[in-house]
Every structure is written in C-alpha cells, then in structure tokens.
Scaffold this motif. Structure first.
Motif: not given
Length: 278
Positions: A267-273, A223-225, A217-220
């Motif tokens: 981080l977006s709220p979704g990423q943070r969640a 990659a998104e950012l 999840e951290i790696a994902a």
C-alpha cells in the motif's frame, strides 16, 4: 513510495515464522469428501510457504488437530502448528465452557500432543482466561508444562492490557490472539502493548468475515491495486504493526491462494492513510 515491512517474525524472540499465517478453524473434518478437500487446503498452505498454522481443541473437540496431523505429519522443517486449550464441553449442556483448572490444562496438553503427533507444542495458547480459576494457577500450570518440555512458548487469547501485564508477571508471554481487523480495532491498546514488548499479535476475524468489500474506500483501494478487498485488508494488517501475524482462515484453495498473495501487496502511504481513517 511504498511501505516496507519484514515478512517474518520471531515468536518469543527465537521462533521464526512467516507473518501471514493460516487459521484452520474453518476446515471441515467430515463427511469424507469435505475432509479430503480440507486436507488439500492445509497441504496447499504449506506448499505456498505458510509456516504458521493456528488450531485449537475447541475446533471440533480436537478433530481439527487430528485433521492437521493427517494432512501435514511429518511436519516440514520450520512449520509451526499452534493450538489452544482452556475450554471444554459441559457434560450436561454440551456447550463449550471455560475451564482453566491446572489438572484440566495438563490433561488437554497431553491429549493435544497425541492428536498432533508432537513431542512438544512450540506455541501453546490459553484460549480464554477462566475467571473462576486464579490466573497464577492457570499460568503456573502452563509454565510447569513448559519447564517439563511439553510446551515451548506460552500465549494468551482475548485478553486486556491489564490481563497481559498480570500474566507477564507469572510467565513469559510470547503471543496474544485477539479479535482485530481494519474495521474493528477495539484491541488497539493490546496491540500497542504487544508491540512495545515484542510479543506476537495474532489477529483473528482478520477480514470481518469477508464484508470488507462493502466499504467503498477499501473497494476503491483494491481497484487501484488490481487486488481484492480481502487482500487490501490483509496487507493493511501486515503494514500496521511489525508484530502483527494475521491468520486468515478458509476451506477453499482459491481463497487461500488469494489470502497468501496479499503478502506481496504494498500500500502507498496515501492509500494507507485513507484506510487508517476508516
């Protein structure tokens, strides 16, 4: 939508520092070429705008403090170098042992002042509470050092909520330094107590020794950012609590620059969640 947090914090209510600091523990002091590289890292940290640098007597028996003084003295305006005392080497075994006796703490502060070339240590932290010495005696000695002008503010390290409560009855506590990262939140109650009281929380082992990339999840999110896993977990820390002051350490300039750049990652709220759920 992204989260926004202040990039600075006032330790003790008045000592303003950037929230992303630098832990000097990993800086080698010898041999000579390694020492030169370590000095370059410390100087680069200040060049990059880091204003909180953490060291301790335990890091090389004072050698780390001397290294920072060689690299950074005279200190830039607004730069806080904080150190820790309360451990000493056993003469018989050579192992580090807790020692919070008032006379030992007083002597360690005087020696730290000389090594750091300071007249006053603006933030002094008790590296560990010594169970063999009454807490009131340990903190009373630090309070006397503060009242004498040798120490500006007092912090603790590796404490429980109960120990923090007991300590605050003896003296004002400006900071707490406990082990904490995205994948190790054992001390969340201590963080909550610090947040409620406006006490700075300096997490150490901020990135679980670089193993964060092993978590999918951290790696994902990284990659998104377009970021590294280390940057993601540092950004998570900064957004997790306004009293959080991470102090990641490294002996390499490239890694230092990577860490400092995490201060600009949002981080977006979704990423943070998603990260919160790990």
């Amino acid at each position: 939508m992204t989260t926004t947090t202040s990039s600075t914090f006032r330790i003790g209510g008045d000592l303003e520092v950037g929230r992303l600091g630098f832990g000097a523990m990993h800086l080698p002091t010898e041999p000579a070429d390694a020492r030169e590289a370590a000095i370059a890292v410390a100087r680069r940290a200040v060049d990059l705008g880091v204003t909180l640098i953490d060291t301790a007597y335990m890091y090389g028996g004072g050698a780390n403090e001397e290294l920072l003084a060689e690299a950074l003295y005279p200190y830039a305006d607004g730069l806080l170098v904080t150190t820790k005392i309360g451990l000493e080497r056993s003469e018989s075994s050579g192992e580090w042992e807790l020692n919070g006796r008032p006379e030992v703490l007083r002597a360690q502060v005087d020696k730290a002042l000389r090594r750091l070339r300071m007249e006053r240590i603006e933030l002094l932290q008790l590296h560990r509470i010594d169970p063999a010495t009454p807490l009131a005696d340990q903190l009373g000695a630090l309070r006397e050092l503060r009242d004498a002008g040798k120490v500006g503010r007092i912090g603790l390290s590796e404490v429980t909520v109960e120990e923090l409560d007991q300590a605050r009855k003896v003296v004002d506590i400006a900071s707490v330094q406990n082990r904490y990262n995205l994948l190790d939140r054992e001390h969340e109650p201590v963080l909550d107590a610090c947040a409620a009281a406006g006490i700075a929380f300096l997490p150490w082992r901020t990135v679980a020794w670089g193993s964060s990339g092993d978590t999918a999840e951290i790696a994902a999110v990284a990659a998104e950012l377009g970021a590294t896993p280390t940057q993601v977990v540092l950004a998570w820390l900064l957004g997790h609590s306004p009293v959080m002051l991470p102090i990641p350490g490294t002996a390499r300039v490239a890694h230092l620059e990577e860490n400092v750049a995490a201060g600009g990652l949002r981080l977006s709220p979704g990423q943070r969640a998603r990260l919160d759920a790990l």
